[in-house]
Design a protein around this motif. Structure first.
Motif, PDB file in Angstrom:
ATOM      1  N   GLN A   1       0.649  -1.275  -0.126  1.00 30.03           N
ATOM      2  CA  GLN A   1      -0.177   0.005  -0.094  1.00 30.03           C
ATOM      3  C   GLN A   1       0.872   1.170  -0.128  1.00 30.03           C
ATOM      4  O   GLN A   1       0.642   2.375  -0.464  1.00 30.03           O
ATOM      5  CB  GLN A   1      -0.955   0.138   1.101  1.00 30.03           C
ATOM      6  N   MET A   2       1.967   1.143   0.741  1.00 32.28           N
ATOM      7  CA  MET A   2       2.784   2.611   0.961  1.00 32.28           C
ATOM      8  C   MET A   2       3.836   2.630  -0.281  1.00 32.28           C
ATOM      9  O   MET A   2       4.062   3.852  -0.403  1.00 32.28           O
ATOM     10  CB  MET A   2       3.361   2.317   2.243  1.00 32.28           C
ATOM     11  N   GLU A   3       4.367   1.395  -1.034  1.00 31.47           N
ATOM     12  CA  GLU A   3       5.087   1.580  -1.984  1.00 31.47           C
ATOM     13  C   GLU A   3       4.547   0.961  -3.131  1.00 31.47           C
ATOM     14  O   GLU A   3       4.701  -0.145  -3.392  1.00 31.47           O
ATOM     15  CB  GLU A   3       6.573   0.849  -1.744  1.00 31.47           C
ATOM     16  N   ARG A   4       3.744   1.916  -3.882  1.00 35.39           N
ATOM     17  CA  ARG A   4       2.838   1.314  -4.964  1.00 35.39           C
ATOM     18  C   ARG A   4       3.973   0.754  -6.091  1.00 35.39           C
ATOM     19  O   ARG A   4       5.104   1.113  -6.241  1.00 35.39           O
ATOM     20  CB  ARG A   4       2.119   2.347  -5.716  1.00 35.39           C
ATOM     21  N   ARG A   5       3.180  -0.320  -6.905  1.00 36.35           N
ATOM     22  CA  ARG A   5       3.893  -1.046  -7.861  1.00 36.35           C
ATOM     23  C   ARG A   5       3.236  -0.698  -9.154  1.00 36.35           C
ATOM     24  O   ARG A   5       3.625  -1.612  -9.955  1.00 36.35           O
ATOM     25  CB  ARG A   5       4.071  -2.310  -7.480  1.00 36.35           C
ATOM     26  N   ASN A   6       2.796   0.409  -9.378  1.00 38.54           N
ATOM     27  CA  ASN A   6       2.034   0.477 -10.610  1.00 38.54           C
ATOM     28  C   ASN A   6       3.004   1.437 -11.422  1.00 38.54           C
ATOM     29  O   ASN A   6       4.159   1.745 -11.155  1.00 38.54           O
ATOM     30  CB  ASN A   6       0.563   1.283 -10.498  1.00 38.54           C
ATOM     31  N   LEU A   7       2.436   1.642 -12.711  1.00 38.87           N
ATOM     32  CA  LEU A   7       3.415   2.509 -13.804  1.00 38.87           C
ATOM     33  C   LEU A   7       3.887   3.770 -13.436  1.00 38.87           C
ATOM     34  O   LEU A   7       5.027   4.068 -13.473  1.00 38.87           O
ATOM     35  CB  LEU A   7       2.687   2.509 -15.106  1.00 38.87           C
ATOM     36  N   ALA A   8       2.998   4.348 -12.587  1.00 32.74           N
ATOM     37  CA  ALA A   8       3.362   5.837 -12.356  1.00 32.74           C
ATOM     38  C   ALA A   8       4.144   5.637 -11.223  1.00 32.74           C
ATOM     39  O   ALA A   8       5.458   6.516 -11.223  1.00 32.74           O
ATOM     40  CB  ALA A   8       2.059   6.356 -11.659  1.00 32.74           C
ATOM     41  N   ALA A   9       4.346   4.645 -10.378  1.00 35.60           N
ATOM     42  CA  ALA A   9       5.370   4.742  -9.375  1.00 35.60           C
ATOM     43  C   ALA A   9       6.547   4.101  -9.798  1.00 35.60           C
ATOM     44  O   ALA A   9       7.771   4.803  -9.342  1.00 35.60           O
ATOM     45  CB  ALA A   9       4.660   3.914  -7.996  1.00 35.60           C
ATOM     46  N   ALA A  10       6.685   3.172 -10.744  1.00 32.27           N
ATOM     47  CA  ALA A  10       7.754   2.823 -11.652  1.00 32.27           C
ATOM     48  C   ALA A  10       8.392   4.094 -12.235  1.00 32.27           C
ATOM     49  O   ALA A  10       9.623   4.331 -12.295  1.00 32.27           O
ATOM     50  CB  ALA A  10       7.594   1.742 -12.407  1.00 32.27           C
ATOM     51  N   TYR A  11       7.790   4.733 -12.792  1.00 30.29           N
ATOM     52  CA  TYR A  11       8.244   5.829 -13.809  1.00 30.29           C
ATOM     53  C   TYR A  11       8.828   6.967 -12.594  1.00 30.29           C
ATOM     54  O   TYR A  11       9.843   7.443 -12.796  1.00 30.29           O
ATOM     55  CB  TYR A  11       7.044   6.614 -14.470  1.00 30.29           C
ATOM     56  N   LYS A  12       8.286   7.297 -11.697  1.00 29.40           N
ATOM     57  CA  LYS A  12       8.950   8.220 -10.618  1.00 29.40           C
ATOM     58  C   LYS A  12      10.253   7.522 -10.099  1.00 29.40           C
ATOM     59  O   LYS A  12      11.267   8.575 -10.156  1.00 29.40           O
ATOM     60  CB  LYS A  12       7.930   8.606  -9.564  1.00 29.40           C
ATOM     61  N   PHE A  13      10.266   6.416  -9.766  1.00 25.75           N
ATOM     62  CA  PHE A  13      11.308   5.771  -9.237  1.00 25.75           C
ATOM     63  C   PHE A  13      12.897   5.461 -10.056  1.00 25.75           C
ATOM     64  O   PHE A  13      13.704   5.949  -9.726  1.00 25.75           O
ATOM     65  CB  PHE A  13      11.232   4.341  -8.604  1.00 25.75           C
ATOM     66  N   TYR A  14      12.377   4.938 -11.378  1.00 27.71           N
ATOM     67  CA  TYR A  14      13.604   4.782 -12.290  1.00 27.71           C
ATOM     68  C   TYR A  14      13.539   6.103 -13.022  1.00 27.71           C
ATOM     69  O   TYR A  14      14.982   6.225 -13.813  1.00 27.71           O
ATOM     70  CB  TYR A  14      13.022   3.689 -13.202  1.00 27.71           C
ATOM     71  N   CYS A  15      12.667   6.788 -13.504  1.00 27.09           N
ATOM     72  CA  CYS A  15      12.981   7.972 -14.371  1.00 27.09           C
ATOM     73  C   CYS A  15      13.051   9.499 -13.593  1.00 27.09           C
ATOM     74  O   CYS A  15      13.497  10.446 -14.241  1.00 27.09           O
ATOM     75  CB  CYS A  15      11.868   8.156 -15.216  1.00 27.09           C
ATOM     76  N   GLY A  16      12.813   9.350 -12.307  1.00 26.84           N
ATOM     77  CA  GLY A  16      13.175  10.523 -11.528  1.00 26.84           C
ATOM     78  C   GLY A  16      12.181  11.508 -11.668  1.00 26.84           C
ATOM     79  O   GLY A  16      12.197  12.857 -11.429  1.00 26.84           O
ATOM     80  N   ARG A  17      10.863  11.408 -12.389  1.00 28.34           N
ATOM     81  CA  ARG A  17       9.981  12.368 -12.563  1.00 28.34           C
ATOM     82  C   ARG A  17       8.425  11.838 -12.583  1.00 28.34           C
ATOM     83  O   ARG A  17       8.259  10.804 -12.425  1.00 28.34           O
ATOM     84  CB  ARG A  17       9.811  12.972 -14.085  1.00 28.34           C
ATOM     85  N   LYS A  18       7.639  12.833 -12.266  1.00 27.85           N
ATOM     86  CA  LYS A  18       6.121  12.218 -11.969  1.00 27.85           C
ATOM     87  C   LYS A  18       5.725  12.071 -13.355  1.00 27.85           C
ATOM     88  O   LYS A  18       5.749  12.746 -14.353  1.00 27.85           O
ATOM     89  CB  LYS A  18       5.440  13.344 -11.306  1.00 27.85           C
ATOM     90  N   MET A  19       5.022  11.050 -13.367  1.00 28.60           N
ATOM     91  CA  MET A  19       4.320  10.569 -14.735  1.00 28.60           C
ATOM     92  C   MET A  19       3.383  11.443 -15.349  1.00 28.60           C
ATOM     93  O   MET A  19       3.391  11.677 -16.340  1.00 28.60           O
ATOM     94  CB  MET A  19       3.792   9.300 -14.645  1.00 28.60           C
ATOM     95  N   GLU A  20       2.628  12.288 -14.388  1.00 26.30           N
ATOM     96  CA  GLU A  20       1.425  12.921 -14.956  1.00 26.30           C
ATOM     97  C   GLU A  20       2.244  14.272 -15.375  1.00 26.30           C
ATOM     98  O   GLU A  20       1.412  15.268 -15.991  1.00 26.30           O
ATOM     99  CB  GLU A  20       0.498  13.462 -13.704  1.00 26.30           C
ATOM    100  N   ASP A  21       3.391  14.520 -15.076  1.00 34.98           N
ATOM    101  CA  ASP A  21       4.171  15.762 -15.749  1.00 34.98           C
ATOM    102  C   ASP A  21       4.723  15.748 -17.173  1.00 34.98           C
ATOM    103  O   ASP A  21       4.719  16.556 -17.923  1.00 34.98           O
ATOM    104  CB  ASP A  21       5.256  16.396 -14.791  1.00 34.98           C
TER     105      ASP A  21
END
Length: 286
Positions: A130-150
């Motif tokens: 619940q706290m460490e989401r594993r969806n695409l948006a969470a992965a994008y922020k973790f690996y790409c360093g940016r918010k996916m919605e941006d």
């Protein structure tokens, strides 16, 4: 950090003979009983399951039949456990999905109706997910360093595809052998090795109703190919024949094949089962 407790907390884990809650048994129970004043009591107990421990479980847990042969059965320790657990809350990792249900089942087999309904049940696995989401948006922020919605519009397949591509490249960059010291955290930029990494369950069908496992001889030891690797065969991964080779079931209970073909399994599963049956029929004719 000290836990804020109003009553004792049992932090526990089970090792068992398998995953079927209705059929499997505990072979080890370990717990830490944490009191509201911070006092801790640690207990580690092997349990005799009343049947041989499967080889795969012995390999995973390093708990052998020899180690538990003189241990008490769960029924023999059930009363003392129930007394120690009375008035406590429980915590574990995936405990709400597996350990608590199996522990309750073992208590009932021992004739003790332990009431878990009044217990708080804390699951660290649920907290993690619940706290460490594993969806695409969470992965994008973790690996790409940016918010996916941006960068993208959510829930558009073309934009999700682009984001996924960037995530994959970010993963290969982060886990490149030169950037990670631990071997288990290294990923090579090689499609064969990435495929193997992403398909470790060795499913025969996409639904995982059948899985590959080592083919064993009459002595119970894996049979080997000429190059020394273990020969593989298909095993059922569900139902009353879970752990049986598909070929053995087709030989012993031919009606099971018809039942599966006429039941609500995926077409791909039925196709995989049919391939196995046709292969076996061809071998018998040959």
């Amino acid at each position: 950090m000290k836990l804020n407790l109003k009553k004792p907390l049992i932090v526990f884990d089970l090792e068992t003979t398998g995953l079927d809650i209705a059929k499997e048994s505990i072979i080890q129970i370990s717990y830490i009983k944490v009191m509201p004043d911070g006092e801790e009591k640690r207990v580690n107990q092997f349990v005799y399951p009343g049947k041989p421990i499967p080889e795969l479980v012995q390999e995973l847990t390093h708990i052998t039949d020899e180690m538990v042969k003189d241990a008490p059965t769960f029924k023999e320790i059930a009363s003392s456990l129930a007394e120690d657990f009375r008035g406590c809350d429980f915590a574990g990792y995936n405990s709400n999905g597996y350990d608590i249900p199996l522990l309750a089942e073992e208590f009932l087999r021992a004739g003790i109706a332990f009431d878990f309904s009044s217990c708080r049940m804390i699951d660290a696995c649920v907290i993690f997910k619940q706290m460490e989401r594993r969806n695409l948006a969470a992965a994008y922020k973790f690996y790409c360093g940016r918010k996916m919605e941006d960068d993208f519009q959510a829930h558009r397949s073309d934009e999700d595809t682009e984001a996924t591509y960037r995530v994959l490249m970010g993963q290969l960059d982060m886990y490149a052998p030169g950037k990670q010291e631990e071997e288990e955290r290294q990923l090579e930029n090689d499609m064969d090795k990435l495929h193997e990494f992403c398909n470790q369950r060795k499913n025969v069908d996409f639904a995982g109703r059948m899985v590959y496992g080592p083919l064993k001889g009459p002595d119970g030891n894996p049979l080997l190919n000429p190059d020394g690797t273990e020969r593989q065969t298909e095993y059922f991964n569900f139902g009353k024949y879970k752990g049986w080779t598909v070929v053995d079931v087709l030989n012993r209970d031919p009606g099971y094949f018809s039942w599966m073909l006429n039941s609500d399994f995926s077409l791909e599963t039925k196709q995989a089962l049919t391939r196995i049956r046709l292969r076996q029929a061809h071998m018998l004719k040959g």
